[in-house]
Motif scaffolding. Structure first.
Motif, mmCIF file in Angstrom:
data_model
loop_
_atom_site.group_PDB
_atom_site.id
_atom_site.type_symbol
_atom_site.label_atom_id
_atom_site.label_comp_id
_atom_site.label_asym_id
_atom_site.label_seq_id
_atom_site.Cartn_x
_atom_site.Cartn_y
_atom_site.Cartn_z
ATOM 1 N N ARG A 63 0.821 -1.223 0.000
ATOM 2 C CA ARG A 63 0.000 0.000 0.000
ATOM 3 C C ARG A 63 0.842 1.254 0.000
ATOM 4 O O ARG A 63 0.417 2.293 -0.492
ATOM 5 N N ALA A 64 2.045 1.169 0.557
ATOM 6 C CA ALA A 64 2.895 2.362 0.648
ATOM 7 C C ALA A 64 3.545 2.692 -0.686
ATOM 8 O O ALA A 64 4.052 3.797 -0.865
ATOM 9 N N GLY A 65 3.535 1.746 -1.616
ATOM 10 C CA GLY A 65 4.154 1.983 -2.909
ATOM 11 C C GLY A 65 5.673 1.980 -2.861
ATOM 12 O O GLY A 65 6.329 2.502 -3.748
ATOM 13 N N THR A 66 6.237 1.397 -1.798
ATOM 14 C CA THR A 66 7.690 1.337 -1.656
ATOM 15 C C THR A 66 8.209 0.007 -2.196
ATOM 16 O O THR A 66 7.438 -0.875 -2.556
ATOM 17 N N SER A 67 9.507 -0.131 -2.222
ATOM 18 C CA SER A 67 10.138 -1.364 -2.682
ATOM 19 C C SER A 67 9.689 -2.519 -1.785
ATOM 20 O O SER A 67 9.845 -2.478 -0.569
ATOM 21 N N ILE A 68 9.133 -3.536 -2.393
ATOM 22 C CA ILE A 68 8.548 -4.644 -1.640
ATOM 23 C C ILE A 68 9.635 -5.446 -0.935
ATOM 24 O O ILE A 68 10.626 -5.848 -1.542
ATOM 25 N N LEU A 69 9.441 -5.666 0.360
ATOM 26 C CA LEU A 69 10.336 -6.419 1.245
ATOM 27 C C LEU A 69 11.737 -5.827 1.338
ATOM 28 O O LEU A 69 12.658 -6.476 1.821
ATOM 29 N N TYR A 70 11.902 -4.577 0.873
ATOM 30 C CA TYR A 70 13.226 -3.971 0.957
ATOM 31 C C TYR A 70 13.140 -2.483 1.261
ATOM 32 O O TYR A 70 13.715 -1.660 0.571
ATOM 33 N N ALA A 71 12.400 -2.131 2.285
ATOM 34 C CA ALA A 71 12.294 -0.716 2.646
ATOM 35 C C ALA A 71 13.649 -0.191 3.125
ATOM 36 O O ALA A 71 14.146 0.817 2.631
ATOM 37 N N GLU A 72 14.256 -0.894 4.066
ATOM 38 C CA GLU A 72 15.553 -0.486 4.597
ATOM 39 C C GLU A 72 16.603 -1.591 4.471
ATOM 40 O O GLU A 72 17.744 -1.408 4.874
ATOM 41 N N GLY A 119 3.716 5.807 4.523
ATOM 42 C CA GLY A 119 4.305 7.095 4.172
ATOM 43 C C GLY A 119 4.385 7.949 5.422
ATOM 44 O O GLY A 119 4.913 7.526 6.443
ATOM 45 N N ASP A 120 3.805 9.131 5.388
ATOM 46 C CA ASP A 120 3.807 10.028 6.546
ATOM 47 C C ASP A 120 2.517 9.950 7.353
ATOM 48 O O ASP A 120 2.363 10.654 8.341
#
Length: 159
Positions: A63-72, A119-120
């Protein structure tokens, strides 16, 4: 005299049998360590770059639209292995590794809702259903790489 004769030269056979008998004393822990390192690299590549299950199925977007399974990168860096002459165990010690692998529903342990950030924005929910994003496992290409590594190891041991 008529007939047929077969001559068997077994000089090479005796040498090969000695080599095969030597497999019992071969450094299998080196093979296991090599396979463990190979699968660790394959799994990290799947998480960081490929974004697919071992069978090639793309992971469902988040849902966040970030890299899947690799946020950090925590999950990728946590992939480790333990090798011995008896085999290899590969996995992650992170508490959330299993829910990503198998999917499932997360419910609050205390209170009525979960709170997390997208996100925020703070999001509250009574439960969250996570889809399975299978990151552990072996693709056909992974298996072929492992078989090649085993053949190379056998070749070096039998020389």
């Amino acid at each position: 005299m008529t007939g047929i004769a077969i001559r068997i030269d077994d000089s090479d056979l005796a040498a090969r049998l000695v080599q095969i008998e030597g497999l019992a004393d071969a450094p299998k822990d080196e093979l296991a360590d090599g396979i463990g390192r190979l699968v660790q690299e394959q799994t990290r590549r799947r998480i960081e770059e490929e974004k697919t299950a071992p069978d090639g199925t793309p992971w469902k977007p988040n849902r966040a639209g970030t890299s899947i399974l690799y946020a950090e990168g925590h999950l990728s860096r946590s992939v480790d292995y333990v090798a011995s002459s008896h085999g290899v165990t590969i996995g992650s010690g992170l508490i959330y590794a299993r829910i990503h692998q198998e999917g499932g529903t997360i419910k609050p342990k205390k209170g009525k809702t979960l709170r997390f950030m997208v996100g925020d924005a703070a999001v509250f929910a009574r439960a969250v259903t996570m889809p399975a994003r299978t990151w552990m496992g072996l693709s056909a290409e992974n298996r072929a790489d492992i078989e090649a590594a085993v053949r190379d190891w056998l070749g070096s041991v039998l020389q």
